[in-house]
Design a protein around this motif. Structure first.
Motif, mmCIF file in Angstrom:
data_model
loop_
_atom_site.group_PDB
_atom_site.id
_atom_site.type_symbol
_atom_site.label_atom_id
_atom_site.label_comp_id
_atom_site.label_asym_id
_atom_site.label_seq_id
_atom_site.Cartn_x
_atom_site.Cartn_y
_atom_site.Cartn_z
ATOM 1 N N CYS A 1 0.821 -1.217 0.000
ATOM 2 C CA CYS A 1 0.000 0.000 0.000
ATOM 3 C C CYS A 1 0.855 1.268 0.000
ATOM 4 N N GLU B 1 0.237 8.456 -3.103
ATOM 5 C CA GLU B 1 -0.761 9.214 -3.849
ATOM 6 C C GLU B 1 -1.670 9.996 -2.900
ATOM 7 N N CYS B 2 -1.955 9.421 -1.745
ATOM 8 C CA CYS B 2 -2.779 10.124 -0.751
ATOM 9 C C CYS B 2 -2.064 11.383 -0.251
ATOM 10 N N CYS C 1 -6.061 -1.769 -0.084
ATOM 11 C CA CYS C 1 -5.576 -0.608 0.663
ATOM 12 C C CYS C 1 -6.750 0.322 0.980
ATOM 13 N N ASP D 1 -8.914 3.718 1.417
ATOM 14 C CA ASP D 1 -9.059 4.977 0.686
ATOM 15 C C ASP D 1 -8.392 6.100 1.470
ATOM 16 N N CYS D 2 -7.963 7.104 0.740
ATOM 17 C CA CYS D 2 -7.249 8.207 1.393
ATOM 18 C C CYS D 2 -8.109 8.885 2.459
ATOM 19 N N SER E 1 -0.189 3.589 -2.818
ATOM 20 C CA SER E 1 -1.476 4.205 -2.499
ATOM 21 C C SER E 1 -1.296 5.312 -1.464
#
Length: 203
Positions: A120, A126-127, A171, A173-174, A123
């Motif tokens: 993750c 990107e968050c 993973c 979500d932000c 991910s």
């Protein structure tokens, strides 16, 4: 008393020819005359030696090609890790410049935890990037350079530590991550980058 005739030189050659088996084939010329061409067949040990030599030569070539491929692959992987490490070090310097430009107010941002799973990491990156782009009031080249570096292929490949077989992990979500203040947000992003650098050094 019977005396045997002495063996002539021609007799000796005739016997020698009988001891060595000969094979022949017929060649017919244009005039119709038949010519006999004889040859001594190659012995079986010699044929085995030639076959074994060919096998050894082919095996040697294959081993050399395999070794060269392995060396080239190892060199390519090492060069890629070096480039990834340099890019991640650059990201840390750019992150430090942005931190110096930000006022640590009471704004709260969704932030992935420091102990994020390996699969993750991308991910999480990107968050962090999306939150900075939307919620931080930082203008100028410093933030732009950092955001661009976070999308760089070297940065992404340096953080991609998901091992084969674990890529089915889901993973979060932000927005589902707990919110932290801006200073803690930057500290967690810095920790994520340093974690990737350490992994590259250890591999």
């Amino acid at each position: 008393m019977h005396l045997s005739a002495p063996r002539t030189h021609a007799h000796k050659h005739a016997r020698a020819r009988r001891l060595t088996p000969l094979s022949y084939h017929v060649v017919v010329t244009a005039s119709g005359k038949e010519n006999f061409i004889t040859h001594t067949p190659v012995s079986a040990p010699f044929q085995l030696y030639k076959w074994f030599s060919c096998v050894l030569r082919d095996t040697y070539k294959k081993v050399c090609c395999c070794c060269c491929s392995l060396v080239n692959a190892a060199a390519t992987a090492a060069a890629a890790k070096t480039d990834q490490g340099r890019k991640l070090q650059e990201v840390l310097r750019q992150l430090s410049d942005v931190k110096d430009s930000v006022q640590f107010n009471e704004k709260m941002l969704s932030s992935p935890p420091e102990n994020i799973e390996d699969c993750c990491c991308l991910s999480a990156l990107e968050c962090f990037r999306a939150n900075m782009q939307v919620h931080l009031n930082v203008t100028g080249r410093k933030l732009h350079k950092l955001l661009r570096s976070l999308k760089n292929p070297l940065t992404l490949s340096g953080l991609d530590s998901c091992k084969s077989g674990n890529d089915t992990l889901t993973c979060h979500d932000c927005d589902s991550h707990p919110k932290v203040n801006v200073q803690e947000f930057f500290n967690r992003l810095e920790s994520l980058i340093q974690r990737a650098i350490s992994r590259l050094v250890m591999d």
